[in-house]
Scaffold this motif. Structure first.
Motif, short mmCIF file in Angstrom:
data_model
loop_
_atom_site.label_atom_id
_atom_site.label_comp_id
_atom_site.label_asym_id
_atom_site.label_seq_id
_atom_site.Cartn_x
_atom_site.Cartn_y
_atom_site.Cartn_z
N LEU A 86 -5.88 2.05 4.31
CA LEU A 86 -6.75 3.03 4.40
C LEU A 86 -5.99 4.63 3.51
CD1 LEU A 86 -6.84 2.85 8.16
CD2 LEU A 86 -8.10 1.95 7.14
N SER A 87 -7.46 4.69 3.53
CA SER A 87 -7.49 5.89 2.89
C SER A 87 -6.14 7.39 3.25
CB SER A 87 -9.00 6.75 2.38
OG SER A 87 -8.64 9.07 2.15
N ASN A 93 -1.60 2.09 8.04
CA ASN A 93 -2.00 1.67 7.34
C ASN A 93 -2.93 2.20 5.68
OD1 ASN A 93 -2.60 -1.32 9.00
ND2 ASN A 93 -3.58 -0.06 10.76
N LYS A 94 -1.75 3.52 6.01
CA LYS A 94 -2.08 4.56 4.86
C LYS A 94 -1.36 4.07 4.06
CE LYS A 94 -3.77 7.95 7.39
NZ LYS A 94 -5.38 7.75 7.16
#
Length: 843
Positions: free
Chosen positions: A44-45, A215-216
């Protein structure tokens, strides 16, 4: 500990059929794409900015994915630097060497397993796996950043051994980065070792979940390789370099040298304290899957590498380049002007040495595409028997030092080349009156060179019309009408009709624009007739007796051949039927050009040197032994070597004419041929019967002194030294015996099958020895140990003597422990017959 070197990673891995890739991807739950290089679980970003800088959802350099199986170096969008691997037999990384989990699965590391990169802000990690899954597992990178390993560092900087090494759990790692799948990306700070005087502690100092979410910092993608026959996968994750100082410590700077080990972990936790499934870059099974043993071998020899080093180049390769190979076509000769060969070190600088002294090249010679070519500088020439070697050097590139290979195999400069001419030899079909020589050849208009006792005698030309219609055989004839007995002795200007008839006659053929063949069949001129079968060695005049060979087997790399002959004989060596003579005549001398009454008699000029291409003098002692050094002839496996002899004789015959105008008897028949081949070392014998698991060494015998013996533990049902576990270093056989100490940590377990293999210089490995099975320690009951308890205060123990003889793998102390049941009042009694008393220590 003996130092080791690492094997550099390779960019070439086996091809993968596209159809199978498609099928695999269709049945892989997490893989949502069919193209190697595709990111099927994105970060993710702002993760994609770090892990996929161009944002095209591919880790490959281009959106079209990886080409073939090339997914490393410049083939990848981020040029991860892959950790060097341990050399064979401990590495490189195989599948199915894990402790837990499925082979080829999501905790089974695939070759090449571990990569890292530094982008100036973040430290990136890449793990190559045989499979993918959503199960919660750990993927760990352990970092040694202070350069101290397997030692405790005191406050004053002194390094000391551990007080209780068995309690040590951390051999010297300061930090650990873990991808705890489904949970977090975590940085641990490890302190201490676990030793009594240095307690171990671990603290989480940074979590991705606390800095924008797990998740980044993580993504999954398709690798291009297929180590287990199906798709491999990359798990990539990263942390900022500042994460290592999150606890207020000095942390890791861009210039901090690191020694690193990566692994998979059965659960989503630290590899230092959790159960490791697979350690990267090594065959874990070779170390019994003992992580401490592996780290103790791997880390001290890992090249210290800083994040800045990773940004600018690969990990240093600690393995020196492999030795180059000199492969000049036809061997290196006195006439050679350019030496050529091969090397695996592309870009390396090639150096040539003559007799240990470097020949300075006019310009640096670089290995390119695996080959090199070294032109000899102007004014440099090679001499017979010069020893030529080569080395290749990998240039220094900060921070990596210059490394040079060991020398290549030595090549000895020779004079002529053997075994390359494929011209078919002519055939002598008949001799008429010891005057006319007839024969055939398959070459029309070719030069037939005739030899008498190995001396070039005359030439004729073969016919151009086939001997039969449509045939391919052409005849030739030698007949000098000036002489009535050309092939008898003596042939002189006065009485050529007097002939002693002992010569050996044969021939060669040289086709137009072709090379000279080996010798034809031989005709021996005996006293009464031309005979092509057996030379006359019993009457006078006679042909020299055939020399005898003492050498019976000729292995590749052999340098000496020896034998016996008549005292004082000259020894002539033949390779594949061709004499080792620069003019291919192999004789005692030359034909005189002096003429008498218009006729040319035969005279001889005896050779006075023993260099290659001339006769080799035999010992004139009673033993009549001779030795030939063949190292300068550049012989190859498959070459066949034979010898002939000519013994001195200046006797006088009828009419005061010399029986032997050359002062040598006729050239002998050839010895049997010795073929150069691959010889195996003698198989050793293990004499240590039923060794115990605690046995410290294995002993045996061998018939080959100077060979080297290594002991292995068989892994499968058949012996295979490439996959079986090596238990000992190689030891030399001395006086027919050998003893090899078992390496620390490699003690075989009960039931293990052991065998030994020997190697020897210039020979292939031997067949395996007899097998030895490691004994299983017995129990008291299994040996019928039923005794009364030891009485309190007893000073002697009475044990049936057969027990002490028969019980394997049980020490005296173990037997005593088995006997102790209870204590009771002391008693004294004499031992009954057949009972052996053990006197107990007073303590």
């Amino acid at each position: 500990m003996q130092g080791k070197t690492f094997t550099p990673y390779h960019y070439c891995i086996s091809k993968w059929p596209l159809l199978v890739v498609l099928l695999i991807l269709c049945f892989t739950p997490d893989a949502q794409a069919q193209t190697p290089g595709f990111i099927f679980q994105k970060a993710l970003s702002p993760g994609p900015t770090v892990l996929d800088p161009n944002g095209d959802v591919y880790i490959s350099k281009f959106k079209t994915g990886f080409v073939g199986t090339n997914d490393m170096g410049t083939h990848s969008e981020i040029t991860y630097r892959f950790l060097p691997q341990m050399p064979s037999p401990a590495g490189p990384e195989p599948l199915a060497d894990l402790v837990t989990g499925s082979s080829g699965g999501h905790t089974d590391l695939a070759n090449v397993p571990l990569g890292m990169y530094y982008d100036g802000t973040h430290l990136l990690f890449r793990v190559r796996l045989g499979g993918t899954s959503t199960a919660s597992k750990g993927y760990s990178f352990l970092l040694d950043t202070d350069g101290v390993f397997n030692k405790q560092k005191l406050a004053d900087g002194t390094l000391v051994d551990y007080t209780t090494p068995s309690k040590v759990t951390n051999l010297g790692f300061e930090y650990e980065v873990v991808l705890a799948l489904n949970f977090d990306v975590v940085v641990y700070r490890h302190k201490g070792s676990g030793d009594t005087g240095d307690p171990m502690s671990s603290n989480v100092i940074w979590r991705g979940s606390a800095h924008g979410g797990y998740n980044k910092y993580f993504q999954k993608s398709m690798a291009a390789t297929t180590a287990g026959g199906d798709a491999d996968y990359f798990f990539d994750f990263y942390v900022p370099l500042s994460a290592f100082s999150a606890d207020g410590s000095i942390g890791i700077s861009p210039t901090t040298p690191m020694r690193i080990s990566g692994s998979t972990v059965t659960s989503a936790q630290t590899g230092l304290e959790g159960t490791i499934s697979d350690i990267g870059g090594v065959d874990d099974k070779k170390y019994g899957n003992d992580k401490l043993k592996i780290w103790n071998e791997l880390i001290p020899d890992f090249p210290p590498t800083s994040p800045q080093d990773l940004e600018n180049g690969d990990f240093c390769q600690t393995a020196a380049p492999e030795a180059p190979v000199i492969s000049t076509s036809g061997g290196v000769r006195t006439t050679t002007t350019t030496i050529t060969g091969t090397s695996t070190e592309n870009g390396g600088i090639l150096r040539i040495y003559r007799n240990g002294v470097e020949i300075i090249a006019t310009n640096p010679i670089t290995v390119s595409n695996g080959v090199w070519s070294f032109p000899l500088p102007a004014g440099t020439s090679l001499a017979l028997n010069d020893k030529i070697t080569a080395k290749v050097t990998r240039a220094a590139a900060s921070p990596c030092p210059e490394l040079s290979s060991v020398s290549s195999a030595t090549v000895t400069v020779g004079t002529i080349q053997y075994g390359t001419c494929t011209t078919t030899a002519p055939i002598i079909t008949s001799v008429s009156g010891k005057d006319v020589l007839n024969g055939t050849t398959i070459y029309p208009g070719a030069e037939i060179r005739i030899y008498k006792d190995g001396i070039y005698f005359a030439s004729v030309t073969s016919g151009t019309t086939p001997t039969t219609t449509g045939g391919s055989t052409y005849s030739w004839t030698y007949n000098n009408t000036l002489y009535s007995r050309d092939f008898g002795y003596p042939r002189d200007a006065g009485s050529e009709s007097t002939s002693k008839d002992y010569a050996t006659v044969n021939a060669t053929v040289t086709p137009v624009n072709g090379c000279q063949s080996k010798r034809s069949n031989s005709y021996y001129m005996n006293s009464t007739s031309a005979d092509n079968s057996t030379p006359n060695t019993t009457t006078v005049p006679q042909t020299t007796l055939t020399p005898s060979l003492s050498t019976t087997n000729l292995c590749s790399g052999a340098t000496i051949i020896s034998g016996t002959a008549e005292p004082g004989a000259l020894i002539f060596m033949y390779v594949n039927g061709v004499p080792i003579n620069a003019n291919a005549d192999g004789g005692l001398g030359t034909i005189s050009v002096t003429t008498v009454n218009g006729r040319t008699p035969i005279t001889y000029t005896a050779q006075v040197t023993t260099a290659a291409g001339t006769p080799l003098n035999a010992d004139a002692s009673n033993t009549a032994s001779w030795t030939v050094n063949i190292s300068s002839f550049n012989l190859q496996a498959g070459d066949k070597i034979s010898f002939r002899a000519a013994v001195p004789n200046n006797s006088v015959g009828n009419g005061n004419k010399p029986n032997y105008p050359s002062n040598y008897e006729g050239l002998s028949a050839a010895t049997t041929e010795l073929e150069i081949g691959a010889c195996a070392a003698a198989a050793p014998v293990i004499t240590t019967t039923s060794p115990c698991p605690t046995t410290a060494s294995i002993s045996g015998t061998s018939t080959e002194n100077g060979s080297f013996v290594t002991v292995y533990r068989r892994v499968g049902t058949t012996a295979n030294t490439t996959t079986d576990t090596r238990l000992t270093n190689a030891v030399e056989v001395v006086n027919g015996a050998w003893t090899a100490n078992i390496l620390t940590g490699f003690a075989p377990s009960a039931g293990s099958i052991l065998y030994a293999v020997a190697t020897a210089p210039n020979k292939t490995a031997s067949a395996i020895s007899n097998l030895a099975t490691v004994s299983t320690p017995g129990t008291a009951a299994s040996y019928g140990l039923v005794l009364n308890p030891i009485k309190e205060g007893a000073t002697a123990l009475r044990v049936p003597l057969p027990l002490m003889v028969q019980v394997p793998c049980i020490s005296t102390l173990t037997v005593l422990k088995l006997l102790v049941r209870q204590r009771s009042p002391p008693t004294e009694q004499l031992p009954p017959p057949g009972v052996f008393p053990f006197h107990l220590p007073t303590s």
